[in-house]
Design a protein around this motif. Structure first.
Motif, PDB file in Angstrom:
ATOM      1  N   ALA A 246     -73.126   7.106 -40.168  1.00 52.54           N
ATOM      2  CA  ALA A 246     -73.237   6.497 -38.846  1.00 52.54           C
ATOM      3  C   ALA A 246     -74.627   6.742 -38.264  1.00 52.54           C
ATOM      4  CB  ALA A 246     -72.166   7.066 -37.918  1.00 52.54           C
ATOM      5  N   ALA A 247     -75.134   7.966 -38.449  1.00 48.07           N
ATOM      6  CA  ALA A 247     -76.455   8.300 -37.908  1.00 48.07           C
ATOM      7  C   ALA A 247     -77.544   7.460 -38.580  1.00 48.07           C
ATOM      8  CB  ALA A 247     -76.732   9.787 -38.108  1.00 48.07           C
ATOM      9  N   VAL A 248     -77.424   7.286 -39.908  1.00 53.90           N
ATOM     10  CA  VAL A 248     -78.414   6.491 -40.634  1.00 53.90           C
ATOM     11  C   VAL A 248     -78.310   5.022 -40.227  1.00 53.90           C
ATOM     12  CG1 VAL A 248     -79.107   5.694 -42.917  1.00 53.90           C
ATOM     13  CG2 VAL A 248     -78.502   8.071 -42.568  1.00 53.90           C
ATOM     14  N   LEU A 249     -77.059   4.576 -40.087  1.00 54.95           N
ATOM     15  CA  LEU A 249     -76.816   3.189 -39.688  1.00 54.95           C
ATOM     16  C   LEU A 249     -77.485   2.877 -38.357  1.00 54.95           C
ATOM     17  CD1 LEU A 249     -75.030   0.816 -40.727  1.00 54.95           C
ATOM     18  CD2 LEU A 249     -73.224   1.672 -39.256  1.00 54.95           C
ATOM     19  N   ALA A 258     -77.149   6.890 -32.924  1.00 53.33           N
ATOM     20  CA  ALA A 258     -76.005   7.609 -33.479  1.00 53.33           C
ATOM     21  C   ALA A 258     -74.719   7.147 -32.816  1.00 53.33           C
ATOM     22  CB  ALA A 258     -76.181   9.108 -33.295  1.00 53.33           C
ATOM     23  N   MET A 259     -74.782   6.932 -31.506  1.00 51.18           N
ATOM     24  CA  MET A 259     -73.583   6.466 -30.807  1.00 51.18           C
ATOM     25  C   MET A 259     -73.181   5.092 -31.321  1.00 51.18           C
ATOM     26  SD  MET A 259     -74.725   7.393 -26.957  1.00 51.18           S
ATOM     27  CE  MET A 259     -75.462   8.971 -26.534  1.00 51.18           C
ATOM     28  N   LEU A 260     -74.165   4.204 -31.373  1.00 53.07           N
ATOM     29  CA  LEU A 260     -73.902   2.838 -31.836  1.00 53.07           C
ATOM     30  C   LEU A 260     -73.395   2.854 -33.277  1.00 53.07           C
ATOM     31  CD1 LEU A 260     -74.230  -0.234 -31.209  1.00 53.07           C
ATOM     32  CD2 LEU A 260     -76.430  -0.074 -32.367  1.00 53.07           C
ATOM     33  N   GLY A 261     -74.081   3.629 -34.116  1.00 54.28           N
ATOM     34  CA  GLY A 261     -73.704   3.703 -35.523  1.00 54.28           C
ATOM     35  C   GLY A 261     -72.277   4.187 -35.700  1.00 54.28           C
ATOM     36  N   GLY A 262     -71.895   5.216 -34.938  1.00 54.09           N
ATOM     37  CA  GLY A 262     -70.539   5.771 -35.035  1.00 54.09           C
ATOM     38  C   GLY A 262     -69.493   4.733 -34.694  1.00 54.09           C
ATOM     39  N   VAL A 263     -69.687   4.073 -33.559  1.00 52.07           N
ATOM     40  CA  VAL A 263     -68.709   3.088 -33.114  1.00 52.07           C
ATOM     41  C   VAL A 263     -68.661   1.913 -34.087  1.00 52.07           C
ATOM     42  CG1 VAL A 263     -68.173   1.452 -31.282  1.00 52.07           C
ATOM     43  CG2 VAL A 263     -68.889   3.767 -30.712  1.00 52.07           C
ATOM     44  N   LEU A 264     -69.838   1.508 -34.553  1.00 49.43           N
ATOM     45  CA  LEU A 264     -69.900   0.383 -35.481  1.00 49.43           C
ATOM     46  C   LEU A 264     -69.184   0.713 -36.791  1.00 49.43           C
ATOM     47  CD1 LEU A 264     -71.233  -2.384 -35.320  1.00 49.43           C
ATOM     48  CD2 LEU A 264     -73.135  -1.474 -36.647  1.00 49.43           C
ATOM     49  N   LEU A 265     -69.409   1.930 -37.292  1.00 41.46           N
ATOM     50  CA  LEU A 265     -68.763   2.332 -38.543  1.00 41.46           C
ATOM     51  C   LEU A 265     -67.247   2.379 -38.367  1.00 41.46           C
ATOM     52  CD1 LEU A 265     -69.397   3.261 -41.457  1.00 41.46           C
ATOM     53  CD2 LEU A 265     -69.232   5.582 -40.632  1.00 41.46           C
ATOM     54  N   LEU A 291     -76.577  -3.046 -46.738  1.00 40.75           N
ATOM     55  CA  LEU A 291     -77.152  -4.292 -46.224  1.00 40.75           C
ATOM     56  C   LEU A 291     -78.103  -4.025 -45.064  1.00 40.75           C
ATOM     57  CD1 LEU A 291     -74.512  -7.147 -46.055  1.00 40.75           C
ATOM     58  CD2 LEU A 291     -76.762  -7.120 -47.150  1.00 40.75           C
ATOM     59  N   ILE A 292     -77.642  -3.239 -44.104  1.00 38.07           N
ATOM     60  CA  ILE A 292     -78.470  -2.985 -42.928  1.00 38.07           C
ATOM     61  C   ILE A 292     -79.746  -2.255 -43.317  1.00 38.07           C
ATOM     62  CG2 ILE A 292     -78.587  -1.639 -40.782  1.00 38.07           C
ATOM     63  CD1 ILE A 292     -75.812  -2.602 -40.149  1.00 38.07           C
ATOM     64  N   LEU A 293     -79.613  -1.314 -44.244  1.00 45.22           N
ATOM     65  CA  LEU A 293     -80.813  -0.571 -44.645  1.00 45.22           C
ATOM     66  C   LEU A 293     -81.791  -1.443 -45.428  1.00 45.22           C
ATOM     67  CD1 LEU A 293     -79.486   2.986 -45.486  1.00 45.22           C
ATOM     68  CD2 LEU A 293     -80.530   2.130 -43.404  1.00 45.22           C
ATOM     69  N   LEU A 294     -81.252  -2.459 -46.128  1.00 43.40           N
ATOM     70  CA  LEU A 294     -82.138  -3.365 -46.853  1.00 43.40           C
ATOM     71  C   LEU A 294     -83.022  -4.141 -45.884  1.00 43.40           C
ATOM     72  CD1 LEU A 294     -80.022  -4.931 -49.741  1.00 43.40           C
ATOM     73  CD2 LEU A 294     -82.011  -3.452 -49.909  1.00 43.40           C
ATOM     74  N   GLY A 299     -82.732   1.754 -39.817  1.00 47.81           N
ATOM     75  CA  GLY A 299     -81.480   1.700 -39.084  1.00 47.81           C
ATOM     76  C   GLY A 299     -81.598   0.774 -37.891  1.00 47.81           C
ATOM     77  N   LEU A 300     -80.476   0.606 -37.188  1.00 45.70           N
ATOM     78  CA  LEU A 300     -80.459  -0.397 -36.124  1.00 45.70           C
ATOM     79  C   LEU A 300     -81.427  -0.081 -34.990  1.00 45.70           C
ATOM     80  CD1 LEU A 300     -76.633  -1.107 -35.989  1.00 45.70           C
ATOM     81  CD2 LEU A 300     -78.434  -2.626 -36.811  1.00 45.70           C
ATOM     82  N   LEU A 301     -81.407   1.162 -34.515  1.00 46.87           N
ATOM     83  CA  LEU A 301     -82.237   1.501 -33.364  1.00 46.87           C
ATOM     84  C   LEU A 301     -83.359   2.473 -33.718  1.00 46.87           C
ATOM     85  CD1 LEU A 301     -79.550   1.914 -30.550  1.00 46.87           C
ATOM     86  CD2 LEU A 301     -80.802  -0.116 -31.229  1.00 46.87           C
ATOM     87  N   GLY A 302     -83.580   2.689 -34.998  1.00 46.71           N
ATOM     88  CA  GLY A 302     -84.610   3.647 -35.395  1.00 46.71           C
ATOM     89  C   GLY A 302     -85.999   3.043 -35.274  1.00 46.71           C
ATOM     90  N   THR A 303     -86.983   3.906 -35.085  1.00 47.25           N
ATOM     91  CA  THR A 303     -88.361   3.406 -35.039  1.00 47.25           C
ATOM     92  C   THR A 303     -89.048   3.813 -36.323  1.00 47.25           C
ATOM     93  OG1 THR A 303     -88.767   5.399 -33.769  1.00 47.25           O
ATOM     94  CG2 THR A 303     -88.740   3.309 -32.562  1.00 47.25           C
ATOM     95  N   PRO A 304     -89.903   2.946 -36.826  1.00 50.23           N
ATOM     96  CA  PRO A 304     -90.614   3.290 -38.062  1.00 50.23           C
ATOM     97  C   PRO A 304     -91.403   4.579 -37.856  1.00 50.23           C
ATOM     98  CG  PRO A 304     -91.011   1.001 -37.438  1.00 50.23           C
ATOM     99  CD  PRO A 304     -90.308   1.640 -36.299  1.00 50.23           C
ATOM    100  N   ASP A 305     -91.335   5.431 -38.823  1.00 50.19           N
ATOM    101  CA  ASP A 305     -91.958   6.743 -38.713  1.00 50.19           C
ATOM    102  C   ASP A 305     -93.274   6.712 -39.478  1.00 50.19           C
ATOM    103  OD1 ASP A 305     -92.537   9.347 -38.486  1.00 50.19           O
ATOM    104  OD2 ASP A 305     -90.498  10.040 -38.911  1.00 50.19           O
TER     105      ASP A 305
END
Lengths: 309, 370
Positions: A246-249, A258-265, A291-294, A299-305
């Motif tokens: 969920a966190a990665v998602l 993480a919140m979004l990922g958890g609920v989505l999963l 799919l999402i990681l491709l 992830g959905l709300l992550g920023t490029p590091d």
């Protein structure tokens, strides 16, 4: 298919309560990653310890008095679980990760896996390898609406899970955005070295993230003890994997992610289970992750590091 | 998860085997292999107390021509991955007789190892048909098969519960899925086509999506093939969502831990169990012996384990402690045991075994359904 709507409503409720627990645990992974760039694989075990402390306390309080009001037993269990689990979270960081600060990235990762195995066996030796059960304490429904002959219900325990998660998420978001400690956290996640130079006690900030993660996991553990009613020393593994997913998602390092990922999963698993044979729910959930990681590797709300390669 | 559990199990088994091996090398060792840890360890308990009682009583009567029987506990945690390790341990330690294993999934890979190494195995609990279907010489069981239990359950469902919509759920393990398929075949043969036949994952805890699905399908009779931890959760979550249906399961769910998980939701569950032999008058003394030790003999695998030890002991008495000769002897003779007069077929199954349908209650008691 005219009764699809109530079924959908019921499945959304199911998915939300499942996803809430994932979100509670996912926060712990994401905060630690956001600050020190490390995956704390022992976090699932911290959740398991929270569940154990909660269940043992509920049993002890319930058995000791019998007549003690339920609300008191539950809040007592919650407080004790949070305090004890937070202490574990703090200790784990202190013992297994802090001495390794500054070593290559792989080293604390291995230490985390070791910690995870240690905690599993530690609880197994202390509490036995068997399932521990809690009878349903909060029977009944918050509401039950009959929609075209199909009763849609939200049980009290699931309502508690959803609302407790929501409240904690709001509280955490406010705390991180408004408080002094929250600001220190954000500073550390942007640039640990600079934050240190500017007089922020970074070790304290790191301890804080571990404690916050442990508190949320403890609440999740107690709620699971209450609603599912069956725990064993191994529940942390699957829950940890799911929450990590969920966190990665959502984008690891991002709290709203993480919140979004958890609920989505949670919703994905539930709907996969609802409209496909139940066997396929993990296939669909993890297929979605791939799919999402491709398409969005952060992830959905992550920023490029840019800094950490 | 699996890794650490396995390691611990192996460590325990090794330690136990090591101790027993050194202390009593001259006596006849019987390995009792089943889940000592893990979520279904309660069934392991039944097996252990049953076997232990039989061994104690035989030894109290002077053993087998002066040789004492010695029990060696082995833990497979009901894991198909762990049981071959246990089996190899038994073989390497030179133990010639095994009472076990318990879970069908764990028994299957172990049985092959015993057969290849001429170790006699008598399972008091594994019901999957495939276990004795490979023409093994050394593999027996003192319990019925899924092909006896499944049809019994299927017929009961069709004739007594008369489902409008039958749903069948299983846990995808050899035992659970095997028996669920038997129930489906029997029901189909009687003209009842299940509206649903699905597997859940062992160890999963949130089945709310499945419950909603069952509700949508209008299931009024639900058969679950598997063990009690998952059924307990299913029952509990079904009650939470107000699913009105009659539930039924095999002997792997008949355990008072089911009540601890599901609470009142177990009331009215139907379970096929081996006939309860503890109420037979000729077993009164034996039942008292268990009660005197503070043990409960009424679990489904207690007396089957007792019988397994007795059959092995009787055969050793007749032909000596050579497992191949013992296997031969077992096929040719009948044995008087607390679970009736037992005889074995060429495949190692019981010639006759009855499963009875019980109704399970919220105080963990059960009543036979006529």
């Amino acid at each position: 298919m005219n009764d699809l709507l109530p079924v959908l409503a019921q499945q959304v409720i199911n998915g939300l309560s499942l996803g809430s627990i994932y979100a509670l645990i996912a926060i712990g992974y994401t905060m630690v990653y956001g600050i020190i760039g490390m995956i704390n694989f022992a976090h699932g075990e911290i959740y398991m310890i929270g569940a154990y402390v909660g269940v043992v306390t509920i049993t002890a309080l319930g058995a000791a008095s019998g007549a003690m009001p339920l609300a008191l037993v539950l809040s007592g269990a919650l407080i004790i679980a949070v305090v004890v689990t937070a202490a574990y979270g703090w200790t784990v960081e202190r013992v297994a990760y802090r001495p390794l600060r500054g070593s290559p990235r792989l080293v604390p990762l291995i230490s985390a896996i070791g910690m995870s195995i240690f905690l599993q066996n530690y609880v197994q030796l202390g509490q036995g390898a068997r399932d521990i059960s809690v009878p349903p304490l909060l029977p009944g429904n918050l509401f039950e609406i009959d929609v075209e002959g199909f009763p849609v219900s939200l049980s009290l325990t699931r309502a508690l899970i959803i609302f407790a998660t929501l409240a904690l998420m709001i509280a955490l978001t406010l705390y991180i955005s408004r408080s002094r400690m929250g600001r220190a956290c954000r500073a550390c996640s942007q640039d640990m070295g600079m934050a240190n130079l500017l007089g922020i006690d970074t070790n304290r900030v790191i301890s804080f993230t571990f404690v916050v993660g442990a508190i949320l996991a403890a609440v999740g553990g107690v709620l699971i003890g209450l609603s599912i009613g069956k725990i064993n020393p191994f529940i942390g593994f699957v829950a940890g994997i799911k929450a990590f997913t969920a966190a990665v998602l959502g984008g690891i390092g991002s709290i709203p992610g993480a919140m979004l990922g958890g609920v989505l999963l949670g919703l994905t698993e539930t709907f996969a289970s609802a409209f496909l044979p139940t066997e396929y729910k993990d296939v669909v959930a993890f297929g979605l992750l791939v799919l999402i990681l491709l398409f969005r590797p952060t992830g959905l709300l992550g920023t490029p590091d840019v800094e950490k390669v | 998860m699996k890794l650490s559990r396995n390691l611990l199990g192996i460590a325990v088994a090794t330690a136990l085997a090591g101790v027993a091996g050194q202390a009593v090398a001259a006596d006849i060792r019987i390995a009792v292999a089943g889940p000592v840890t893990g979520p279904v360890a309660q069934y392991g308990d039944m097996q252990m107390i049953g076997a232990e009682m039989a061994i104690e009583q035989i030894n109290a009567k002077g053993g087998i021509k002066g040789d004492k029987l010695v029990m060696v506990k082995m833990d497979d945690a009901c894991e198909p991955k762990q049981s071959p390790t246990v089996a190899n341990q038994v073989v390497n330690d030179g133990i010639k007789f095994v009472v076990g294993h318990l879970c069908s999934g764990a028994t299957k890979p172990a049985a092959k190892i015993y057969d290849e190494n001429d170790v006699l195995m008598v399972s008091p609990a594994a019901t999957n048909d495939a276990i004795t279907a490979e023409g093994f010489k050394m593999v027996f069981r003192t319990i019925g098969k899924d092909s006896q239990q499944g049809p019994a359950a299927g017929k009961f469902i069709v004739s007594h519960l008369k489902p409008k919509a039958l749903a069948i759920i299983h846990d995808k393990q050899s035992y659970g899925q095997g028996i669920a398929e038997q129930v489906r075949e029997t029901a189909m043969a009687a003209g009842v086509k299940p509206v649903m036949f699905e597997g859940i994952s062992k160890g999963d805890t949130d089945f709310s999506a499945l419950i909603t699905k069952l509700k949508t399908a209008g299931a009024d009779v639900i058969y679950y093939g598997g063990y009690h931890p998952e059924l307990g959760l299913l029952l509990r979550q079904a009650k939470e969502q107000g699913l009105q249906a009659k539930w039924m399961g095999p002997e792997g769910v008949g355990n008072k831990d089911l009540n601890a998980i599901a609470g009142d939701a177990v009331e009215g569950l139907y379970v096929t169990l081996p006939q309860d032999f503890t109420t037979e008058p000729e077993n009164a003394a034996l039942v008292k012996a268990f009660k005197d030790k503070g043990q409960d003999p009424s679990g489904p695998f207690v007396l089957t384990s007792y019988a397994a030890v007795e059959v092995i002991a009787d055969s050793i008495k007749a032909v000596g402690a050579d497992p191949v000769k013992v296997a031969d002897y077992m096929r040719k003779h009948t044995f008087k045991t607390p679970i009736g007069e037992l005889g074995f077929t060429a495949s190692g199954d019981l010639k006759d075994f009855k499963f009875v349908v019980y109704e399970w209650h919220k105080d963990a008691s059960k009543t036979a359904v006529k």
